[in-house]
Design a protein around this motif. Sequence first.
Motif, PDB file in Angstrom:
ATOM      1  N   SER A 194       0.813  -1.226   0.000  1.00  0.00           N
ATOM      2  CA  SER A 194       0.000   0.000   0.000  1.00  0.00           C
ATOM      3  C   SER A 194       0.840   1.267   0.000  1.00  0.00           C
ATOM      4  N   ALA A 195       2.050   1.181  -0.570  1.00  0.00           N
ATOM      5  CA  ALA A 195       2.914   2.367  -0.635  1.00  0.00           C
ATOM      6  C   ALA A 195       2.245   3.504  -1.394  1.00  0.00           C
ATOM      7  N   HIS A 196       1.383   3.174  -2.346  1.00  0.00           N
ATOM      8  CA  HIS A 196       0.711   4.189  -3.153  1.00  0.00           C
ATOM      9  C   HIS A 196      -0.249   5.050  -2.338  1.00  0.00           C
ATOM     10  N   ALA A 197      -0.627   4.562  -1.143  1.00  0.00           N
ATOM     11  CA  ALA A 197      -1.659   5.234  -0.361  1.00  0.00           C
ATOM     12  C   ALA A 197      -1.147   5.824   0.952  1.00  0.00           C
ATOM     13  N   THR A 198       0.065   5.501   1.361  1.00  0.00           N
ATOM     14  CA  THR A 198       0.589   5.996   2.633  1.00  0.00           C
ATOM     15  C   THR A 198       1.609   7.110   2.401  1.00  0.00           C
ATOM     16  N   ALA A 199       1.699   8.031   3.358  1.00  0.00           N
ATOM     17  CA  ALA A 199       2.677   9.113   3.246  1.00  0.00           C
ATOM     18  C   ALA A 199       4.089   8.555   3.237  1.00  0.00           C
ATOM     19  N   GLN A 230      12.035   4.506 -13.271  1.00  0.00           N
ATOM     20  CA  GLN A 230      11.913   3.071 -13.527  1.00  0.00           C
ATOM     21  C   GLN A 230      11.681   2.301 -12.228  1.00  0.00           C
ATOM     22  N   GLY A 231      12.313   2.756 -11.161  1.00  0.00           N
ATOM     23  CA  GLY A 231      12.114   2.102  -9.868  1.00  0.00           C
ATOM     24  C   GLY A 231      10.678   2.218  -9.402  1.00  0.00           C
ATOM     25  N   ARG A 232      10.074   3.381  -9.633  1.00  0.00           N
ATOM     26  CA  ARG A 232       8.666   3.565  -9.264  1.00  0.00           C
ATOM     27  C   ARG A 232       7.759   2.674 -10.107  1.00  0.00           C
ATOM     28  N   ARG A 233       8.029   2.646 -11.420  1.00  0.00           N
ATOM     29  CA  ARG A 233       7.209   1.812 -12.305  1.00  0.00           C
ATOM     30  C   ARG A 233       7.322   0.331 -11.924  1.00  0.00           C
ATOM     31  N   ASP A 234       8.530  -0.075 -11.589  1.00  0.00           N
ATOM     32  CA  ASP A 234       8.744  -1.466 -11.181  1.00  0.00           C
ATOM     33  C   ASP A 234       7.947  -1.785  -9.916  1.00  0.00           C
ATOM     34  N   HIS A 235       7.969  -0.876  -8.956  1.00  0.00           N
ATOM     35  CA  HIS A 235       7.229  -1.117  -7.711  1.00  0.00           C
ATOM     36  C   HIS A 235       5.730  -1.231  -7.987  1.00  0.00           C
ATOM     37  N   LEU A 236       5.190  -0.307  -8.777  1.00  0.00           N
ATOM     38  CA  LEU A 236       3.755  -0.319  -9.052  1.00  0.00           C
ATOM     39  C   LEU A 236       3.349  -1.522  -9.900  1.00  0.00           C
ATOM     40  N   ALA A 237       4.278  -2.037 -10.695  1.00  0.00           N
ATOM     41  CA  ALA A 237       3.983  -3.242 -11.484  1.00  0.00           C
ATOM     42  C   ALA A 237       3.862  -4.461 -10.558  1.00  0.00           C
ATOM     43  N   ARG A 238       4.649  -4.458  -9.492  1.00  0.00           N
ATOM     44  CA  ARG A 238       4.609  -5.579  -8.538  1.00  0.00           C
ATOM     45  C   ARG A 238       3.485  -5.433  -7.519  1.00  0.00           C
ATOM     46  N   HIS A 239       3.128  -4.186  -7.211  1.00  0.00           N
ATOM     47  CA  HIS A 239       2.078  -3.920  -6.222  1.00  0.00           C
ATOM     48  C   HIS A 239       1.057  -2.967  -6.848  1.00  0.00           C
ATOM     49  N   ARG A 240       0.066  -3.555  -7.516  1.00  0.00           N
ATOM     50  CA  ARG A 240      -0.924  -2.749  -8.212  1.00  0.00           C
ATOM     51  C   ARG A 240      -1.685  -1.858  -7.240  1.00  0.00           C
ATOM     52  N   PRO A 241      -1.824  -0.552  -7.528  1.00  0.00           N
ATOM     53  CA  PRO A 241      -2.527   0.360  -6.611  1.00  0.00           C
ATOM     54  C   PRO A 241      -3.999  -0.007  -6.458  1.00  0.00           C
ATOM     55  N   ALA A 242      -4.351  -0.460  -5.269  1.00  0.00           N
ATOM     56  CA  ALA A 242      -5.732  -0.855  -4.984  1.00  0.00           C
ATOM     57  C   ALA A 242      -6.460   0.286  -4.280  1.00  0.00           C
ATOM     58  N   ARG A 243      -7.761   0.357  -4.481  1.00  0.00           N
ATOM     59  CA  ARG A 243      -8.557   1.400  -3.820  1.00  0.00           C
ATOM     60  C   ARG A 243      -8.813   0.984  -2.379  1.00  0.00           C
ATOM     61  N   GLU A 254      -6.086   8.484   2.618  1.00  0.00           N
ATOM     62  CA  GLU A 254      -5.928   7.637   1.433  1.00  0.00           C
ATOM     63  C   GLU A 254      -5.716   6.170   1.822  1.00  0.00           C
ATOM     64  N   TYR A 255      -5.071   5.955   2.972  1.00  0.00           N
ATOM     65  CA  TYR A 255      -4.832   4.578   3.439  1.00  0.00           C
ATOM     66  C   TYR A 255      -5.967   4.097   4.334  1.00  0.00           C
ATOM     67  N   ALA A 256      -6.404   4.954   5.243  1.00  0.00           N
ATOM     68  CA  ALA A 256      -7.452   4.569   6.182  1.00  0.00           C
ATOM     69  C   ALA A 256      -8.347   5.765   6.480  1.00  0.00           C
ATOM     70  N   VAL A 257      -9.644   5.546   6.441  1.00  0.00           N
ATOM     71  CA  VAL A 257     -10.599   6.592   6.802  1.00  0.00           C
ATOM     72  C   VAL A 257     -10.376   6.935   8.283  1.00  0.00           C
ATOM     73  N   GLY A 258     -10.281   8.218   8.563  1.00  0.00           N
ATOM     74  CA  GLY A 258     -10.091   8.636   9.945  1.00  0.00           C
ATOM     75  C   GLY A 258      -8.656   8.924  10.320  1.00  0.00           C
ATOM     76  N   THR A 259      -7.717   8.776   9.368  1.00  0.00           N
ATOM     77  CA  THR A 259      -6.296   8.989   9.670  1.00  0.00           C
ATOM     78  C   THR A 259      -5.639   9.856   8.596  1.00  0.00           C
ATOM     79  N   VAL A 260      -4.816  10.813   9.047  1.00  0.00           N
ATOM     80  CA  VAL A 260      -3.998  11.620   8.127  1.00  0.00           C
ATOM     81  C   VAL A 260      -2.535  11.440   8.522  1.00  0.00           C
ATOM     82  N   CYS A 261      -1.647  11.515   7.537  1.00  0.00           N
ATOM     83  CA  CYS A 261      -0.225  11.268   7.774  1.00  0.00           C
ATOM     84  C   CYS A 261       0.632  12.250   6.982  1.00  0.00           C
ATOM     85  N   ALA A 262       1.877  12.385   7.416  1.00  0.00           N
ATOM     86  CA  ALA A 262       2.873  13.180   6.692  1.00  0.00           C
ATOM     87  C   ALA A 262       4.200  12.453   6.800  1.00  0.00           C
ATOM     88  N   ALA A 263       5.076  12.643   5.802  1.00  0.00           N
ATOM     89  CA  ALA A 263       6.379  11.972   5.824  1.00  0.00           C
ATOM     90  C   ALA A 263       7.421  12.851   5.159  1.00  0.00           C
TER      91      ALA A 263
END
Length: 250
Positions: free
Chosen positions: A137-142, A154-167, A197-206
Amino acid sequence: MRLEPTAPYRSVQGALRVLETVARHTGGIGDAGLARETGLGPERLAALLRMLVRESYVERLADGAYVTGEALAGLGAARGHERALRDQLQRTLDRLRDSVGAAVYLTRYVDGEVTVTQYADGPATPKVNEWVDFRVSAHATAAGKSLLTQLDHQGRRDHLARHRPARLTSHTITSDKLLLSRLEAQPPTVPVLDLQEYAVGTVCAAVPITAGASVGSLALSLPVEHAHRLREAAETLNRNAAPVLLSLAI
């Protein structure tokens, strides 16, 4: 929410100069000697010394001289370095949790996966409920997005190819194209956010925490009812990232 990303790195560079100087003077060295040998101005030197004493990297003797501290000895030892590093980082994260008033997390990108290596929470600062594995769930967490911004395209594309962004929530970005565009446009001077984006009720920063070739991030999470504190908390997180970077650099 513009931050100065070089500030923690500049602090670490200065802190390392102070530590090297203190280590050369086994009998101790005072403020004047440190200023002369490091070339640091009085205000900056005083701030660095406060941080180094607080983190136990240096110790101030009764006569005002500084010598190396317990933490530096532990991290410099050949045996037990990993345990000493983990303990030192945990003490730093605990203090950071109290400073920002939020759960804090140290994450790294290891062998193509997002890993939360350590965190600090408490009764008043609960950590995020990992209802979906952070590795997918890297696509959804800060923290995850902060790590991905530090990879090349390319590293980003590779990651998203292995871990498809789920809603995961109605706020989650699931389009590869849109996500890659957002990651590409992310200024290093702005913290990466997760607004439910990851969990309703939670906000994050990184913010990025990169030592050498190791890609990492320092993140915080807050209940959505504290979202008004997110800007201030993110700024505090960035300002106080130097001790974490320093521990990883030694």
